[in-house]
Write a protein that holds these residues in place. Sequence first.
Motif, PDB file in Angstrom:
ATOM      1  N   ASN A  50      12.341  13.837   5.978  1.00 46.93           N
ATOM      2  CA  ASN A  50      11.082  13.254   5.499  1.00 46.93           C
ATOM      3  C   ASN A  50       9.876  14.039   5.998  1.00 46.93           C
ATOM      4  N   ALA A  51       9.937  14.478   7.247  1.00 49.82           N
ATOM      5  CA  ALA A  51       8.831  15.241   7.817  1.00 49.82           C
ATOM      6  C   ALA A  51       8.649  16.575   7.106  1.00 49.82           C
ATOM      7  N   SER A  52       9.761  17.192   6.708  1.00 50.93           N
ATOM      8  CA  SER A  52       9.680  18.481   6.019  1.00 50.93           C
ATOM      9  C   SER A  52       9.092  18.338   4.624  1.00 50.93           C
ATOM     10  N   ILE A  53       9.253  17.138   4.036  1.00 44.96           N
ATOM     11  CA  ILE A  53       8.756  16.893   2.680  1.00 44.96           C
ATOM     12  C   ILE A  53       7.324  16.349   2.701  1.00 44.96           C
ATOM     13  N   LYS A  54       7.072  15.368   3.560  1.00 46.72           N
ATOM     14  CA  LYS A  54       5.798  14.662   3.556  1.00 46.72           C
ATOM     15  C   LYS A  54       4.834  15.107   4.652  1.00 46.72           C
ATOM     16  N   GLY A  55       5.357  15.794   5.649  1.00 48.94           N
ATOM     17  CA  GLY A  55       4.565  16.078   6.841  1.00 48.94           C
ATOM     18  C   GLY A  55       4.884  15.039   7.895  1.00 48.94           C
ATOM     19  N   THR A 108       6.492   5.909   7.497  1.00 51.89           N
ATOM     20  CA  THR A 108       7.475   5.377   6.550  1.00 51.89           C
ATOM     21  C   THR A 108       8.916   5.475   7.037  1.00 51.89           C
ATOM     22  N   SER A 109       9.140   6.181   8.111  1.00 55.97           N
ATOM     23  CA  SER A 109      10.484   6.259   8.689  1.00 55.97           C
ATOM     24  C   SER A 109      10.355   6.418  10.200  1.00 55.97           C
ATOM     25  N   ALA A 110      11.380   5.987  10.904  1.00 55.75           N
ATOM     26  CA  ALA A 110      11.329   6.006  12.364  1.00 55.75           C
ATOM     27  C   ALA A 110      11.873   7.316  12.922  1.00 55.75           C
ATOM     28  N   ARG A 111      11.321   7.694  14.044  1.00 57.01           N
ATOM     29  CA  ARG A 111      11.898   8.813  14.778  1.00 57.01           C
ATOM     30  C   ARG A 111      13.243   8.368  15.356  1.00 57.01           C
TER      31      ARG A 111
END
Length: 261
Positions: A154-159, A166-169
């Motif tokens: 998600n981080a690679s797609i959204k930052g 929107t999602s947990a670490r």
Amino acid sequence: MRNSFIKTILPSVIIGSVVTSLALSGLPSGSGMDKAEAAAASSASLSFSKFLENNAPKRTLRSVNGINTVTNLSSTVVLVNKQRNLPSNYVPQDLVVPQVPFSFSGPSPKKQMKKIAASALEKLFAAAKRDGIDLKAVSGYRSYATQKAIFERNASIKGEAVANKTSARPGQSEHQTGLSMDISSASVGYALEQSFGNTKEGKWLKANAPKYGFIIRYGKGQEKLTGYSYEPWHVRYVGVYIAGEITRQQLTLEQYLGQAR
């Protein structure tokens, strides 16, 4: 009310189940209660108060290698969020697959929940079916490693900043506790999106989840308190009495547990 019944419900107070509600609010009072029943009722109330005190946020956290780590891992009210991490090696010991319909076929770890939550989910889905509501379970337990992969994708797609809303670490996901399940319906293509909250299925879930021990963990308008965007699909098991109180008072789990001293 028989003394034997009182004795039966006392242990269940500890997990905030439906009999907790009976113990705290459904007992006879005044001249209708004899001394033994009154003593049992008092004991139940004290036990529940002690349970909340023992699970207060300030009492259930310690630093492990510089990371704030929760200590009450087996509790039904374990509080996990961006400031409270689960150990990377934590796996619930009593994971089972609830007998409910899923949005996908085949075996998968994400079909699992802790036994107490799985049993409650089965009752929730049975009630939905009786009311003509078609729900499907989408995602339950996730390991630390799985959550790590999800967050990084998600981080690679959204930052990273957007992904963290929107999602947990890894280590900060309720899914790792085995007490949560994402639920959806055909009306939104079994997707996990906010529009689910406006469907008849989403509205039914919000209204009825507390009756079976679940809360909508990340409610609308609670983003600043929970740290996450509104998720009408994400339910978290806490027990019937506590779920009812959180819903009635319109609190987050953080706020409810924070009342204990």
